[in-house]
Design a protein around this motif. Structure first.
Motif, PDB file in Angstrom:
ATOM      1  N   GLY A 104       0.833  -1.213   0.000  1.00 35.15           N
ATOM      2  CA  GLY A 104       0.000   0.000   0.000  1.00 35.15           C
ATOM      3  C   GLY A 104       0.860   1.252   0.000  1.00 35.15           C
ATOM      4  O   GLY A 104       1.945   1.276   0.602  1.00 35.15           O
ATOM      5  N   VAL A 106       0.076   4.276   1.219  1.00 33.59           N
ATOM      6  CA  VAL A 106       0.092   4.992   2.502  1.00 33.59           C
ATOM      7  C   VAL A 106       1.086   4.308   3.445  1.00 33.59           C
ATOM      8  O   VAL A 106       1.839   4.969   4.160  1.00 33.59           O
ATOM      9  CB  VAL A 106      -1.334   5.067   3.103  1.00 33.59           C
ATOM     10  CG1 VAL A 106      -1.300   5.624   4.508  1.00 33.59           C
ATOM     11  CG2 VAL A 106      -2.229   5.931   2.208  1.00 33.59           C
ATOM     12  N   PHE A 133      -1.525  11.880   4.520  1.00 37.64           N
ATOM     13  CA  PHE A 133      -0.146  12.372   4.702  1.00 37.64           C
ATOM     14  C   PHE A 133      -0.029  12.990   6.102  1.00 37.64           C
ATOM     15  O   PHE A 133       0.934  12.748   6.822  1.00 37.64           O
ATOM     16  CB  PHE A 133       0.221  13.444   3.664  1.00 37.64           C
ATOM     17  CG  PHE A 133       0.414  12.939   2.253  1.00 37.64           C
ATOM     18  CD1 PHE A 133       0.298  11.593   1.957  1.00 37.64           C
ATOM     19  CD2 PHE A 133       0.724  13.816   1.215  1.00 37.64           C
ATOM     20  CE1 PHE A 133       0.476  11.119   0.658  1.00 37.64           C
ATOM     21  CE2 PHE A 133       0.914  13.359  -0.081  1.00 37.64           C
ATOM     22  CZ  PHE A 133       0.778  12.008  -0.365  1.00 37.64           C
ATOM     23  N   ASP A 210       4.655  10.554  -4.025  1.00 38.07           N
ATOM     24  CA  ASP A 210       3.527   9.630  -4.136  1.00 38.07           C
ATOM     25  C   ASP A 210       2.905   9.833  -5.518  1.00 38.07           C
ATOM     26  O   ASP A 210       2.264  10.835  -5.786  1.00 38.07           O
ATOM     27  CB  ASP A 210       2.538   9.941  -3.007  1.00 38.07           C
ATOM     28  CG  ASP A 210       1.240   9.147  -3.105  1.00 38.07           C
ATOM     29  OD1 ASP A 210       0.901   8.669  -4.203  1.00 38.07           O
ATOM     30  OD2 ASP A 210       0.543   9.041  -2.080  1.00 38.07           O
ATOM     31  N   VAL A 212       0.726   7.674  -7.136  1.00 43.34           N
ATOM     32  CA  VAL A 212      -0.316   6.658  -7.377  1.00 43.34           C
ATOM     33  C   VAL A 212      -1.289   7.048  -8.490  1.00 43.34           C
ATOM     34  O   VAL A 212      -1.884   6.179  -9.117  1.00 43.34           O
ATOM     35  CB  VAL A 212      -1.165   6.300  -6.127  1.00 43.34           C
ATOM     36  CG1 VAL A 212      -0.381   5.577  -5.096  1.00 43.34           C
ATOM     37  CG2 VAL A 212      -1.865   7.487  -5.554  1.00 43.34           C
ATOM     38  N   ASN A 242      -2.724   0.140  -7.650  1.00 42.04           N
ATOM     39  CA  ASN A 242      -4.015   0.314  -6.981  1.00 42.04           C
ATOM     40  C   ASN A 242      -5.001   1.244  -7.668  1.00 42.04           C
ATOM     41  O   ASN A 242      -6.143   0.872  -7.922  1.00 42.04           O
ATOM     42  CB  ASN A 242      -3.767   0.803  -5.556  1.00 42.04           C
ATOM     43  CG  ASN A 242      -2.869  -0.143  -4.779  1.00 42.04           C
ATOM     44  OD1 ASN A 242      -2.647  -1.269  -5.199  1.00 42.04           O
ATOM     45  ND2 ASN A 242      -2.344   0.309  -3.663  1.00 42.04           N
ATOM     46  N   LYS A 243      -4.563   2.484  -7.932  1.00 44.62           N
ATOM     47  CA  LYS A 243      -5.498   3.456  -8.527  1.00 44.62           C
ATOM     48  C   LYS A 243      -5.701   3.143  -9.996  1.00 44.62           C
ATOM     49  O   LYS A 243      -6.817   3.170 -10.508  1.00 44.62           O
ATOM     50  CB  LYS A 243      -4.949   4.884  -8.430  1.00 44.62           C
ATOM     51  CG  LYS A 243      -4.770   5.389  -7.049  1.00 44.62           C
ATOM     52  CD  LYS A 243      -6.071   5.807  -6.415  1.00 44.62           C
ATOM     53  CE  LYS A 243      -5.828   5.956  -4.935  1.00 44.62           C
ATOM     54  NZ  LYS A 243      -6.827   5.407  -4.073  1.00 44.62           N
ATOM     55  N   SER A 253       1.714  -1.818  -4.152  1.00 46.96           N
ATOM     56  CA  SER A 253       2.509  -0.615  -4.386  1.00 46.96           C
ATOM     57  C   SER A 253       3.973  -1.020  -4.468  1.00 46.96           C
ATOM     58  O   SER A 253       4.353  -2.103  -4.007  1.00 46.96           O
ATOM     59  CB  SER A 253       2.317   0.383  -3.243  1.00 46.96           C
ATOM     60  OG  SER A 253       0.957   0.713  -3.124  1.00 46.96           O
TER      61      SER A 253
END
Ligand SMILES: Cc1ncc(COP(=O)(O)O)c(C=O)c1O
Length: 396
Positions: A104, A106, A133, A210, A212, A242-243, A253
């Motif tokens: 992931g 995050v 964040f 990041d 993503v 993921n996205k 990720s």
């Protein structure tokens, strides 16, 4: 194959965070109402089925019937698929050594914070920005150092003079970049990225990027991976399946770090992480055979965004918003209605029974009066959601 993204796929009863986790959503205070009429378009996943090659690859894993320990580095396909994807789509050359699987993005941000700073150190972010964040910084006992984005007619830019002034503080160790930017949908230009990377380099601040949302870019715009365009050795790239392919539940990720010293520190903080057989199969299939689906989803999302902006101009002209350059989020400014944030909330979340994400989640100080919506659902569902919201603001 041609995909039909207008299709409504029932997600209730699948442990969906959007569609099933009503109790959690109510506990978080997002809404008092969560029932079978709720339209949840807040959290950033898609209500579209994944690419067929991904589904076929997952079926193959099931059909093999054994779900033992797996390691993404046991065979070369996993890294090769990542390398192929970023070379072809983003003109970024990755060495397989640079890749670490993370469960992931995050999680990847949290690991970076622990790897490159100590409790009490400062971490720079630019609000409004993706809320986790802030949670990651605060949750790890670090300090949020905010450099407010500059805004003109809904177009957000970084305040480089302010960032440099804050980066000069020796206790500021990390800058977390959101590229493309959530919630504004900005796709940073090459020049903006280079300027930021130079500031971080000059001030010995690790740049954690990041990315993503990097594959969901509006036609006519281009995303540049910061590591591919910047002359800076202290960059941690966080990429994800993921996205892009709507596989967030598979937790796929990858942290990509060229600098061996930085990478060693990151890996130490990360610990031993292995991907599930489903995650590995999904990544290999998506990054080798997912282009066709992605091209179609980009067109569909572009259509959703144009439709939503047109709808707002026609039916809710007091809502200000700017066409995002990337991502499927739309950042809407409701302040011209002259209502309190609570009144706006009541109308959207309780009366219209539509779940969005309030601006304060992205900017506790200046986010009131803003709402973010994810336009990653079949258009008929969005039409129903927007029609219900517009009804509540009629005549105001
Ligand atoms: C900027 C950004 N980073 C990370 C995430 C979450 O990524 P993951 O599910 O890989 O942790 C999101 C989801 O909305 C996001 O917008």
């Amino acid at each position: 194959m041609k995909y039909n993204f207008d299709e409504y796929v029932e997600r209730r009863g699948t442990y969906s965070m959007k569609w099933d986790a009503g109790e959690m959503i109510q506990r978080m205070g997002l809404t008092k109402t969560f029932d079978e009429n709720t339209i949840p378009i807040f959290t950033a996943d898609m209500d579209f089925p994944c690419p067929q090659p991904v589904i076929d690859a997952l079926h193959k894993v099931v059909d093999q019937r054994i779900f033992g320990y797996t390691s993404q580095s046991a065979l070369p396909d996993y890294n090769n698929a990542i390398i192929r994807w970023f070379r072809d789509r983003h003109q970024w050359e990755i060495d397989p050594e640079w890749i670490s699987y993370v469960d992931g993005t995050v999680t990847g941000v949290n690991v970076a914070i622990r790897a490159f700073s100590e409790p009490g150190d400062g971490v720079l972010i630019t609000r409004p920005i993706y809320g986790p964040f802030t949670s990651a910084i605060v949750g790890n006992g670090r300090r949020v150092v905010n450099s407010q984005l500059l805004e003109k007619d809904g177009y957000y830019t970084m305040d480089f003079a302010d960032i440099e002034a804050k980066a000069k503080d020796p206790s500021v160790k990390i800058f977390i970049l959101c590229s493309p930017h959530n919630p504004s949908g900005r796709v940073w230009t090459k020049e903006e990225l280079q300027t930021l990377a130079d500031i971080c380099q000059r001030n010995d601040v690790v740049l954690v990027s990041d990315e993503v949302h990097c594959d969901l870019i509006r036609r006519g715009n281009k995303h540049y991976p910061v590591a591919a365009v910047a002359d800076n050795q202290n960059i941690v790239m966080l990429t994800a399946l993921n996205k892009t392919f709507n596989t967030a539940g598979l937790k796929c990720s990858n942290a990509i770090i060229a600098n061996p010293d930085l990478r060693a520190r990151y890996k130490k903080a990360l610990g031993f992480k292995t991907a599930s057989p489903f995650t590995i199969a999904a990544l290999v299939a998506a990054y080798t055979q997912g282009d066709e689906w992605l091209e179609q989803i980009i067109d569909y999302i572009d259509g959703n965004i144009d439709w939503a902006i047109d709808f707002l101009h026609t039916h809710m002209p007091k809502v200000k918003c700017r066409r995002p350059e990337g991502t499927y989020v739309l950042w809407m400014d409701f302040r011209d209605y002259g209502l309190t944030p609570e009144e706006i909330h009541e109308k959207i979340y309780e009366k219209a029974n539509v779940l969005l994400e309030g601006g304060k989640m992205f900017d506790p100080d200046q986010g009131a009066g803003y709402e973010r919506v994810c336009l990653s659902s079949p258009r008929p569902l969005l039409e129903e959601a927007f029609t219900r919201i517009a009804r509540e603001f009629e005549g105001l």
